[in-house]
Design an enzyme around this catalytic site. Structure first.
Site, PDB file in Angstrom:
ATOM      1  N   HIS A   1      -4.825  -0.918  -7.927  1.00  9.72           N
ATOM      2  CA  HIS A   1      -4.107   0.112  -7.165  1.00  9.72           C
ATOM      3  C   HIS A   1      -4.214   1.423  -7.962  1.00  9.72           C
ATOM      4  O   HIS A   1      -4.318   1.396  -9.186  1.00  9.72           O
ATOM      5  CB  HIS A   1      -2.644  -0.341  -7.056  1.00  9.72           C
ATOM      6  CG  HIS A   1      -1.759   0.510  -6.214  1.00  9.72           C
ATOM      7  ND1 HIS A   1      -1.215   1.692  -6.651  1.00  9.72           N
ATOM      8  CD2 HIS A   1      -1.287   0.328  -4.945  1.00  9.72           C
ATOM      9  CE1 HIS A   1      -0.452   2.205  -5.691  1.00  9.72           C
ATOM     10  NE2 HIS A   1      -0.478   1.401  -4.653  1.00  9.72           N
TER      11      HIS A   1
ATOM     12  N   ASP B   1       0.073  -5.477 -13.940  1.00  8.29           N
ATOM     13  CA  ASP B   1       0.752  -4.858 -12.810  1.00  8.29           C
ATOM     14  C   ASP B   1       1.197  -5.993 -11.889  1.00  8.29           C
ATOM     15  O   ASP B   1       0.393  -6.583 -11.174  1.00  8.29           O
ATOM     16  CB  ASP B   1      -0.241  -3.903 -12.117  1.00  8.29           C
ATOM     17  CG  ASP B   1       0.287  -3.369 -10.801  1.00  8.29           C
ATOM     18  OD1 ASP B   1       1.324  -3.858 -10.321  1.00  8.29           O
ATOM     19  OD2 ASP B   1      -0.373  -2.465 -10.251  1.00  8.29           O
TER      20      ASP B   1
ATOM     21  N   GLN C   1       2.665  -7.096  -6.847  1.00  6.21           N
ATOM     22  CA  GLN C   1       2.446  -8.027  -5.727  1.00  6.21           C
ATOM     23  C   GLN C   1       2.682  -9.486  -6.134  1.00  6.21           C
ATOM     24  O   GLN C   1       2.380 -10.393  -5.358  1.00  6.21           O
ATOM     25  CB  GLN C   1       1.016  -7.877  -5.184  1.00  6.21           C
ATOM     26  CG  GLN C   1       0.695  -6.507  -4.638  1.00  6.21           C
ATOM     27  CD  GLN C   1       1.467  -6.177  -3.362  1.00  6.21           C
ATOM     28  OE1 GLN C   1       2.030  -7.045  -2.697  1.00  6.21           O
ATOM     29  NE2 GLN C   1       1.492  -4.901  -3.014  1.00  6.21           N
TER      30      GLN C   1
ATOM     31  N   LYS D   1       9.614  -4.379  -3.611  1.00  6.81           N
ATOM     32  CA  LYS D   1       8.686  -5.414  -3.140  1.00  6.81           C
ATOM     33  C   LYS D   1       9.256  -6.811  -3.446  1.00  6.81           C
ATOM     34  O   LYS D   1       8.592  -7.819  -3.278  1.00  6.81           O
ATOM     35  CB  LYS D   1       7.321  -5.243  -3.806  1.00  6.81           C
ATOM     36  CG  LYS D   1       6.592  -3.943  -3.401  1.00  6.81           C
ATOM     37  CD  LYS D   1       5.218  -3.897  -4.033  1.00  6.81           C
ATOM     38  CE  LYS D   1       4.634  -2.503  -4.122  1.00  6.81           C
ATOM     39  NZ  LYS D   1       4.210  -1.947  -2.853  1.00  6.81           N
TER      40      LYS D   1
ATOM     41  N   CYS E   1      -4.177   2.555  -1.205  1.00  9.22           N
ATOM     42  CA  CYS E   1      -4.121   3.166  -2.541  1.00  9.22           C
ATOM     43  C   CYS E   1      -5.086   2.467  -3.499  1.00  9.22           C
ATOM     44  O   CYS E   1      -4.749   2.246  -4.674  1.00  9.22           O
ATOM     45  CB  CYS E   1      -2.711   3.149  -3.112  1.00  9.22           C
ATOM     46  SG  CYS E   1      -1.555   4.095  -2.125  1.00  9.22           S
TER      47      CYS E   1
HETATM   48  N1  7TS Z   1       0.518  -1.811  -7.980  1.00 11.07           N
HETATM   49  C1  7TS Z   1       0.231  -2.585  -6.928  1.00 11.07           C
HETATM   50  C2  7TS Z   1      -0.637  -3.789  -7.100  1.00 11.07           C
HETATM   51  C3  7TS Z   1       0.764  -2.250  -5.688  1.00 11.07           C
HETATM   52  O1  7TS Z   1       0.489  -3.022  -4.634  1.00 11.07           O
HETATM   53  C4  7TS Z   1       1.590  -1.103  -5.567  1.00 11.07           C
HETATM   54  C5  7TS Z   1       2.142  -0.653  -4.237  1.00 11.07           C
HETATM   55  C6  7TS Z   1       1.882  -0.356  -6.709  1.00 11.07           C
HETATM   56  C7  7TS Z   1       1.316  -0.734  -7.899  1.00 11.07           C
HETATM   57  C8  7TS Z   1       2.789   0.820  -6.691  1.00 11.07           C
HETATM   58  O2  7TS Z   1       4.103   0.420  -6.495  1.00 11.07           O
HETATM   59  P1  7TS Z   1       5.283   1.489  -6.371  1.00 11.07           P
HETATM   60  O3  7TS Z   1       6.477   0.693  -5.998  1.00 11.07           O
HETATM   61  O4  7TS Z   1       5.408   2.162  -7.679  1.00 11.07           O
HETATM   62  O5  7TS Z   1       4.863   2.449  -5.279  1.00 11.07           O
HETATM   63  N2  7TS Z   1       1.378  -1.077  -3.153  1.00 11.07           N
HETATM   64  C9  7TS Z   1       1.519  -0.691  -1.857  1.00 11.07           C
HETATM   65  C10 7TS Z   1       0.751  -1.256  -0.843  1.00 11.07           C
HETATM   66  O6  7TS Z   1      -0.100  -2.129  -0.996  1.00 11.07           O
HETATM   67  N3  7TS Z   1       1.088  -0.660   0.311  1.00 11.07           N
HETATM   68  O7  7TS Z   1       2.038   0.246   0.059  1.00 11.07           O
HETATM   69  C11 7TS Z   1       2.314   0.237  -1.290  1.00 11.07           C
END
Ligand code: 7TS
Length: 408
Positions: free
Chosen positions: A125, A202, A205, A228, A366
């Site tokens: 990501h 990371d 997910q 999440k 992303c």
């Molecule tokens: N890393 C991964 C693997 C992610 O899927 C996401 C967000 C992030 C980092 C960033 O997370 P945040 O909470 O800091 O924004 N992924 C997604 C997605 O797949 N669709 O919307 C956000």
């Protein structure tokens, strides 16, 4: 499907799922972007706001102590959830993105030298690419990318070949948000560790979909987001090994992170407060703790088995539709299925599905470098959570068939 896993009872815990969207029952299949909150989380946040709220770590009055107790109890809850050794290792941040930026700005800028290398994977990501690019630009270090095979799994031999004397950090996703691949994190970390290389995972997910034990994985840093994991937005966690966090400089200055301040200089607070400048998201931490209680009561292995069954059902049914191509077929996948339909842009597909009450994500997720590698501008993506049902997968598949009739 697991007979003891009562998905209808679980659904009843989520008020937002009870509504219709566009005149159809809502099939919420965008859990990779954000999950919904159970009543227990809403109640915990509401109780905090109506009975306990004040600022933390500063007042002598009763509410301030109650708020501090609730906030620190949440930290202990998080420690237990990922089996960290100490609450000193649990830093509350805004989300996965901020957790990775913290490490890149603090550890990266203070440690990296020109010619040093950071190894990421081709599945990352943007949150696990751009902060390292910024750290590299500031220090003269370089980013290396471990390639993937056609099925979306990490090419382990090529990953090993990238680990050299200049490699200072391996920063990889635990589960791909696009292809669903679950990376062999224990082996990835062990290979790095043997060579004296630090590791960051990371876990955005992963944490809501399988049990995560940072000591068993043996990583140095682990990042994830509350939203999440059925908790509130605006909050996340950076786990860091205590000795490393101890040696790292703060990256944001302000209240709470200091011990003493004069106009000449300041000294830093103990862990984890050194990395928590300013008033934190107190109600968010309380909500996240309630979400962890909720998920563990369901049982993470049971949730994982349920989501695996939904993935298998969706994969088989979508594969049967002419023109559908699924991106990612690694042997070990989380509940994420990305796909394209020949002749239909994923955004159009997403719009038609929305008319049928089916919420999916369409776009580059992303992960633009991964999309370039796949030669695609975008994919449609369904991602499953603890409350999704086989009937919702059927609803998704019927809606895709309908879209194909409209466009093809
Ligand atoms: N890393 C991964 C693997 C992610 O899927 C996401 C967000 C992030 C980092 C960033 O997370 P945040 O909470 O800091 O924004 N992924 C997604 C997605 O797949 N669709 O919307 C956000």
């Amino acid at each position: 499907m697991n007979p003891v896993y009562d998905v209808q009872r679980i659904r009843a815990d989520f008020p937002i799922l009870q509504q219709q969207i566009n005149g159809r029952p809502l099939a919420y299949l965008d859990n990779g972007a954000s999950t919904q909150r159970p009543q227990a989380v809403l109640d915990a946040v509401n109780y905090y706001e109506t009975h306990l709220h004040s600022n933390v770590h500063r007042g002598v009055h009763t509410l301030s102590q109650l708020a501090t107790d609730a906030f620190e109890a949440a930290r202990e809850r998080v420690r237990r959830y990922i089996n960290a050794a100490s609450t000193h290792e649990i830093v509350f941040v805004r989300g996965t993105t901020e957790a990775i930026n913290l490490v890149a700005q603090s550890w990266g800028r203070s440690t990296l030298q020109p010619g040093d290398e950071i190894v990421i994977s081709a599945l990352e990501h943007h949150a696990n690419i751009v902060p390292w690019q910024m750290a590299c630009a500031a220090t003269g270090a370089q980013l290396r990318v471990a390639p993937i095979d056609d099925d979306g799994s990490l090419n382990f031999e090529q990953y090993l070949a990238l680990l050299g004397p200049r490699t200072k950090l391996v920063a990889m996703t635990h589960v791909s948000n696009v292809m669903g691949t679950v990376l062999p994190v224990q082996q990835i970390v062990a290979a790095a560790r043997e060579r004296g290389i630090l590791t960051l995972l990371d876990g955005a997910q992963a944490v809501a979909h399988e049990p995560v034990d940072v000591r068993a994985i043996d990583c140095d840093f682990y990042a994830f987001s509350s939203h999440k994991l059925y908790g509130p937005t605006g909050l996340g966690v950076l786990y860091g090994r205590e000795a490393l966090l101890q040696a790292m400089p703060p990256w944001q200055g302000g209240g709470d992170m200091i011990r003493t301040v004069s106009y000449q200089s300041s000294t830093w607070n103990d862990l984890p407060y050194k990395f928590e400048a300013g008033t934190p998201h107190i109600s968010g931490a309380v909500g996240l703790a309630a979400a962890m209680d909720y998920l563990e009561a369901l049982g993470l292995p049971q949730v994982a088995a349920h989501e695996a069954a939904l993935l298998a059902q969706a994969t088989a049914a979508l594969s049967d539709i002419d023109g559908i191509q699924i991106q990612g077929s690694a042997a070990h996948k989380g509940g994420i299925v990305s796909f394209t339909l020949a002749g239909v842009h994923p955004h159009d597909l997403g719009t038609i599905l929305d008319h049928e009450g089916v919420a999916i994500r369409a776009g580059h997720h992303c992960a633009m470098p991964l999309m370039d590698l796949l030669g695609l501008p975008a994919t449609a993506r369904a991602s499953f959570g603890c409350y999704n049902t086989a009937a919702e997968v059927d609803q998704l598949v019927r809606a895709v068939v309908r879209a194909r009739e409209v466009f093809c």
